[in-house]
Design a protein around this motif. Structure first.
Motif, short mmCIF file in Angstrom:
data_model
loop_
_atom_site.label_atom_id
_atom_site.label_comp_id
_atom_site.label_asym_id
_atom_site.label_seq_id
_atom_site.Cartn_x
_atom_site.Cartn_y
_atom_site.Cartn_z
N GLN A 1 0.84 -1.20 0.00
CA GLN A 1 0.00 0.00 0.00
C GLN A 1 0.87 1.24 0.00
OE1 GLN A 1 -2.83 -0.47 3.34
NE2 GLN A 1 -4.41 -0.43 1.77
N LEU A 2 0.51 2.18 -0.84
CA LEU A 2 1.11 3.51 -0.85
C LEU A 2 -0.03 4.50 -0.61
CD1 LEU A 2 3.40 3.19 -4.00
CD2 LEU A 2 4.05 2.86 -1.61
N VAL A 3 0.08 5.27 0.46
CA VAL A 3 -1.00 6.17 0.82
C VAL A 3 -0.47 7.60 0.86
CG1 VAL A 3 -2.73 6.76 2.54
CG2 VAL A 3 -2.12 4.36 2.16
N GLU A 4 -0.98 8.40 -0.05
CA GLU A 4 -0.56 9.81 -0.12
C GLU A 4 -1.43 10.67 0.81
OE1 GLU A 4 -0.34 8.21 -4.45
OE2 GLU A 4 -1.69 8.08 -2.72
N SER A 5 -0.83 11.73 1.29
CA SER A 5 -1.56 12.71 2.08
C SER A 5 -0.87 14.06 1.94
CB SER A 5 -1.61 12.29 3.56
OG SER A 5 -0.31 12.20 4.10
N GLY A 6 -1.56 15.10 2.43
CA GLY A 6 -0.95 16.43 2.42
C GLY A 6 -1.45 17.35 1.33
N GLY A 7 -2.28 16.84 0.43
CA GLY A 7 -2.82 17.71 -0.60
C GLY A 7 -3.85 18.65 -0.03
N GLY A 8 -4.31 19.56 -0.89
CA GLY A 8 -5.33 20.50 -0.45
C GLY A 8 -5.39 21.70 -1.35
N LEU A 9 -6.09 22.72 -0.87
CA LEU A 9 -6.24 23.97 -1.60
C LEU A 9 -5.26 24.99 -1.04
CD1 LEU A 9 -7.79 25.82 -3.57
CD2 LEU A 9 -9.41 26.26 -1.69
N VAL A 10 -4.51 25.62 -1.90
CA VAL A 10 -3.52 26.61 -1.48
C VAL A 10 -3.51 27.75 -2.48
CG1 VAL A 10 -1.65 25.42 -2.69
CG2 VAL A 10 -1.13 26.89 -0.72
N GLN A 11 -3.19 28.94 -2.02
CA GLN A 11 -3.09 30.08 -2.91
C GLN A 11 -1.77 30.06 -3.66
OE1 GLN A 11 -3.76 33.56 -0.46
NE2 GLN A 11 -5.92 33.62 -1.06
N ALA A 12 -1.77 30.68 -4.81
CA ALA A 12 -0.55 30.79 -5.60
C ALA A 12 0.56 31.41 -4.74
CB ALA A 12 -0.79 31.63 -6.83
N GLY A 13 1.75 30.85 -4.86
CA GLY A 13 2.86 31.30 -4.05
C GLY A 13 3.04 30.52 -2.76
N GLY A 14 2.05 29.73 -2.42
CA GLY A 14 2.11 28.95 -1.19
C GLY A 14 2.88 27.66 -1.35
N SER A 15 2.87 26.89 -0.27
CA SER A 15 3.63 25.64 -0.22
C SER A 15 2.77 24.52 0.34
CB SER A 15 4.87 25.81 0.67
OG SER A 15 5.74 26.78 0.15
N LEU A 16 3.13 23.32 -0.03
CA LEU A 16 2.54 22.11 0.53
C LEU A 16 3.63 21.06 0.66
CD1 LEU A 16 -0.80 21.65 -1.49
CD2 LEU A 16 -0.61 22.18 0.94
N GLN B 1 -5.18 15.26 -4.12
CA GLN B 1 -5.48 16.42 -4.96
C GLN B 1 -4.75 17.65 -4.45
OE1 GLN B 1 -7.65 16.76 -7.82
NE2 GLN B 1 -6.64 18.77 -7.89
N VAL B 2 -4.09 18.33 -5.36
CA VAL B 2 -3.49 19.63 -5.07
C VAL B 2 -4.17 20.65 -5.97
CG1 VAL B 2 -1.41 21.04 -5.24
CG2 VAL B 2 -1.28 18.70 -4.34
N THR B 3 -4.74 21.67 -5.36
CA THR B 3 -5.41 22.73 -6.10
C THR B 3 -4.80 24.06 -5.72
OG1 THR B 3 -7.47 21.47 -6.16
CG2 THR B 3 -7.60 23.82 -6.66
N VAL B 4 -4.31 24.78 -6.71
CA VAL B 4 -3.68 26.07 -6.47
C VAL B 4 -4.55 27.16 -7.08
CG1 VAL B 4 -1.58 27.43 -6.73
CG2 VAL B 4 -1.44 24.93 -6.63
N SER B 5 -5.00 28.05 -6.24
CA SER B 5 -5.87 29.14 -6.70
C SER B 5 -5.05 30.37 -7.03
CB SER B 5 -6.91 29.48 -5.63
OG SER B 5 -6.26 29.95 -4.46
N SER B 6 -5.53 31.14 -7.98
CA SER B 6 -4.79 32.34 -8.40
C SER B 6 -5.18 33.56 -7.58
CB SER B 6 -5.06 32.61 -9.88
OG SER B 6 -6.44 32.76 -10.11
N THR C 1 -1.86 22.57 -10.36
CA THR C 1 -3.06 21.86 -9.94
C THR C 1 -3.16 20.51 -10.63
OG1 THR C 1 -4.28 23.89 -9.45
CG2 THR C 1 -5.58 21.92 -9.97
N ALA C 2 -3.29 19.46 -9.84
CA ALA C 2 -3.33 18.10 -10.38
C ALA C 2 -3.57 17.13 -9.23
CB ALA C 2 -2.02 17.76 -11.07
N VAL C 3 -3.81 15.88 -9.59
CA VAL C 3 -3.75 14.81 -8.62
C VAL C 3 -2.31 14.30 -8.62
CG1 VAL C 3 -4.58 12.54 -7.95
CG2 VAL C 3 -6.15 14.18 -8.99
N TYR C 4 -1.74 14.22 -7.44
CA TYR C 4 -0.35 13.79 -7.28
C TYR C 4 -0.32 12.36 -6.74
CZ TYR C 4 1.41 18.44 -8.29
OH TYR C 4 1.73 19.62 -8.92
N TYR C 5 0.46 11.53 -7.39
CA TYR C 5 0.57 10.12 -7.04
C TYR C 5 2.00 9.78 -6.66
CZ TYR C 5 -3.76 9.78 -9.80
OH TYR C 5 -5.02 9.95 -10.31
N CYS C 6 2.15 8.91 -5.69
CA CYS C 6 3.47 8.34 -5.48
C CYS C 6 3.48 6.92 -6.03
CB CYS C 6 3.90 8.38 -4.01
SG CYS C 6 3.08 7.20 -2.95
#
Length: 122
Positions: free
Chosen positions: A3-18, A117-122, A91-96
Motif C-alpha cells: 500500500q502507498l497512501v498519499e496525504s498532504g494535498g489540499g487547496l492553497v493560494q498561488a505562491g504557497g507551499s505544501l 489532490q493539489v489545487t492552487v488558486s490564483s 493543480t493536479a492529482v499527485y501520485y506516489c
C-alpha cells in the motif's frame, strides 16, 4: 499487500507551499526507487520527481526544478514531496509510486498510490 497512501494535498493560494507524504507498507522501502507523478485534468500523467533507494540521487521534471524537492525517510517508510512557490498550473492529482530497480530514472513503476489532490488558486 503493498500500500502507498498519499496525504498532504489540499487547496492553497498561488505562491504557497505544501508537503505531500507517501506512507508505504507491505514492502521494504529501501529496496525501491520512489517517484512522484501528477495528472492534471485533460492531460497525461507526468513524472514530477524520483529518488534513488538511498535518497542520494534525485531527478526532476523540467517544469518543477527549483520549486519541488523529493526526499525520503526509509526508517519511517515515507517519501515526501515539498512543493514551493506553487502556481495554478501545478493543480493536479499527485501520485506516489514504487519501482523495484536500482535505476532512479526508470519510467516503469510497480506500485501506485490512490493520489492526493493539489489545487492552487490564483
Amino acid at each position: 499487500q503493498v500500500q502507498l497512501v498519499e496525504s498532504g494535498g489540499g487547496l492553497v493560494q498561488a505562491g504557497g507551499s505544501l508537503r505531500l507524504s507517501c506512507a508505504a507498507s507491505g514492502l521494504t522501502l529501501p529496496t525501491y526507487v520512489m517517484g512522484w507523478f501528477r495528472q492534471a485534468p485533460g492531460k497525461e500523467r507526468e513524472r514530477v520527481a524520483a529518488i534513488s533507494r538511498s535518497g542520494g540521487s534525485t531527478t526532476y521534471g523540467d517544469s518543477v526544478k527549483g520549486r519541488f524537492t523529493i526526499f525520503r525517510d526509509n526508517a519511517k517508510n515515507t517519501v515526501y514531496l515539498q512543493l514551493n512557490v506553487l502556481k495554478p498550473e501545478h493543480t493536479a492529482v499527485y501520485y506516489c509510486a514504487a519501482a523495484w530497480t536500482t535505476n532512479h530514472n526508470t519510467q516503469k513503476y510497480d506500485y501506485w498510490g490512490q493520489g492526493t489532490q493539489v489545487t492552487v488558486s490564483s
